[in-house]
Design a protein around this motif. Structure first.
Motif, PDB file in Angstrom:
ATOM      1  N   TRP A 134      59.911   8.121  -0.426  1.00 29.83           N
ATOM      2  CA  TRP A 134      59.434   6.837  -0.898  1.00 29.83           C
ATOM      3  C   TRP A 134      58.386   7.074  -2.153  1.00 29.83           C
ATOM      4  O   TRP A 134      58.238   6.383  -3.086  1.00 29.83           O
ATOM      5  CB  TRP A 134      58.576   6.327   0.118  1.00 29.83           C
ATOM      6  N   GLY A 142      63.450  -1.759   1.558  1.00 25.83           N
ATOM      7  CA  GLY A 142      62.132  -1.696   0.625  1.00 25.83           C
ATOM      8  C   GLY A 142      61.500  -2.970   0.611  1.00 25.83           C
ATOM      9  O   GLY A 142      60.211  -3.047   0.713  1.00 25.83           O
ATOM     10  N   ALA A 199      59.997  -3.385   4.174  1.00 19.50           N
ATOM     11  CA  ALA A 199      58.767  -2.513   4.523  1.00 19.50           C
ATOM     12  C   ALA A 199      57.725  -3.023   3.531  1.00 19.50           C
ATOM     13  O   ALA A 199      56.525  -2.719   3.907  1.00 19.50           O
ATOM     14  CB  ALA A 199      59.311  -1.190   4.141  1.00 19.50           C
ATOM     15  N   GLY A 200      58.044  -3.303   2.210  1.00 24.12           N
ATOM     16  CA  GLY A 200      56.989  -4.100   1.566  1.00 24.12           C
ATOM     17  C   GLY A 200      56.073  -5.091   2.175  1.00 24.12           C
ATOM     18  O   GLY A 200      55.104  -5.237   2.084  1.00 24.12           O
ATOM     19  N   PHE A 255      57.013   0.713  -1.708  1.00 25.48           N
ATOM     20  CA  PHE A 255      58.184   0.045  -1.200  1.00 25.48           C
ATOM     21  C   PHE A 255      58.598  -0.751  -2.554  1.00 25.48           C
ATOM     22  O   PHE A 255      59.886  -0.955  -2.922  1.00 25.48           O
ATOM     23  CB  PHE A 255      58.005  -0.622  -0.041  1.00 25.48           C
ATOM     24  N   GLU A 263      60.394   1.102  -5.454  1.00 23.77           N
ATOM     25  CA  GLU A 263      61.253   2.171  -5.079  1.00 23.77           C
ATOM     26  C   GLU A 263      62.125   2.351  -6.219  1.00 23.77           C
ATOM     27  O   GLU A 263      62.494   3.509  -6.653  1.00 23.77           O
ATOM     28  CB  GLU A 263      61.771   2.016  -3.801  1.00 23.77           C
TER      29      GLU A 263
END
Length: 310
Positions: A193, A229, A232-233, A246, A249
């Protein structure tokens, strides 16, 4: 007079050739070669194939080693000269429900149980730790992690005592695994990441010749954000520095690819990539696909050496 002339000319010639020889040696000494291995989950069997080709040919001119995510594990087995061990480990755990299980997806261990993987590797495919120490003496060996507090890359320096923990940290994917691993008081997760292809980092560490192994076709870039991403973001939305890695990415990854292909007067970069997309997935695969991708890497490694070094 003529005798003195020829003696002088001979001495001058010898000094000249010694000068050339000395300068060639000095140039050789100044060359600092790095090996960078990108991650990719089960796709890293391709990298393992390339590295096994290196082992077959006793090719290891490297001063610096840098591995990311699963690439760090395949790199570690190369450093310890353990031929085909990473490939064997990948085949074994790919069908082991204790490692990959939807039942555990919402549990503490996550879909991919890295603690089980570590334990399994230690028992069945252990790294030769003394060989690791001997092979990295007077060399630089880094495994990339991502700091969960600020989103910055951390370059771990593995040794006999912490190698397995470093490997677990660099492979800790959000949601698929427990997502973090604490080393020296710092919570870390997957290094991909923060520094997905650490070629610029290799240059910063002093390398002027870099060999990069990638499990994607030459020039491959990320098109848009992955679902992982995005999730997770959103999950880390209250930690802006982590959230941003994220949400960025694709740009982070594509900038690294641009650096690979950019002309540089002081750094030579050589890439080893498959011609087409591999069969294996990041978190799921079959033994047949692993076998095909491994042999693809083995062939590519042999071709690379025959073209550039043998």
């Amino acid at each position: 007079m003529s005798g003195f002339f020829w003696v002088g000319l001979t001495l001058l010639s010898l000094n000249f050739f010694n000068f050339i020889k000395y300068n060639k040696t000095e140039m050789k000494k100044k060359e600092k070669i790095a090996l960078v291995v990108e991650g990719g989950g089960f796709k890293s069997v391709f990298s393992a194939g390339v590295l096994d080709a290196f082992l077959i040919n006793k090719f290891n001119p490297f001063d610096i080693y840098i591995g990311v995510s699963s690439g760090a594990m395949s790199l570690s087995y190369y450093i310890t000269s353990q031929y085909k061990t990473y490939f064997s480990l990948s085949k074994e755990v790919s069908v082991n429900e204790k490692f990959l299980s939807y039942k555990n997806a919402l549990a503490e261990q996550g879909y991919m149980d890295l603690k089980f993987l570590t334990k399994y590797a230690k028992q069945n495919n252990p790294l030769e730790l003394q060989k690791l120490k001997e092979s990295t003496d007077n060399k630089q060996f880094y495994i990339v992690g991502t700091n969960l507090e600020n989103g910055e890359a951390v370059y771990l320096e593995p040794n006999k005592q912490n190698i397995y923990k470093c490997l677990r940290a660099t492979s800790s994917l959000p949601f698929f695994t427990k997502a973090k691993c604490k080393i020296d008081g710092v919570d870390l997760m997957d290094g991909a990441w923060s520094d997905p292809i650490p070629v610029k980092s290799a240059a910063d560490f002093g390398a002027n010749k870099i060999i990069v192994i990638r499990p994607h076709p030459f020039g491959y870039k990320v098109n848009g954000l992955s679902y992982l991403g995005l999730i997770a973001g959103y999950w880390w939305r209250n930690t802006p520095k982590v959230r941003d890695i994220f949400f960025k990415e694709n740009s982070n990854y594509n900038q690294a690819v641009d650096f690979l292909t950019k002309k540089n007067k002081t750094i030579e970069i050589l890439q080893i990539c498959p011609n087409k997309f591999l069969k294996s997935g990041v978190v799921g695969t079959t033994k047949e696909d692993l076998m095909q991708d491994y042999h693809c890497g083995l062939e590519k490694g042999m071709d690379f050496l025959n073209t550039n070094f043998l």
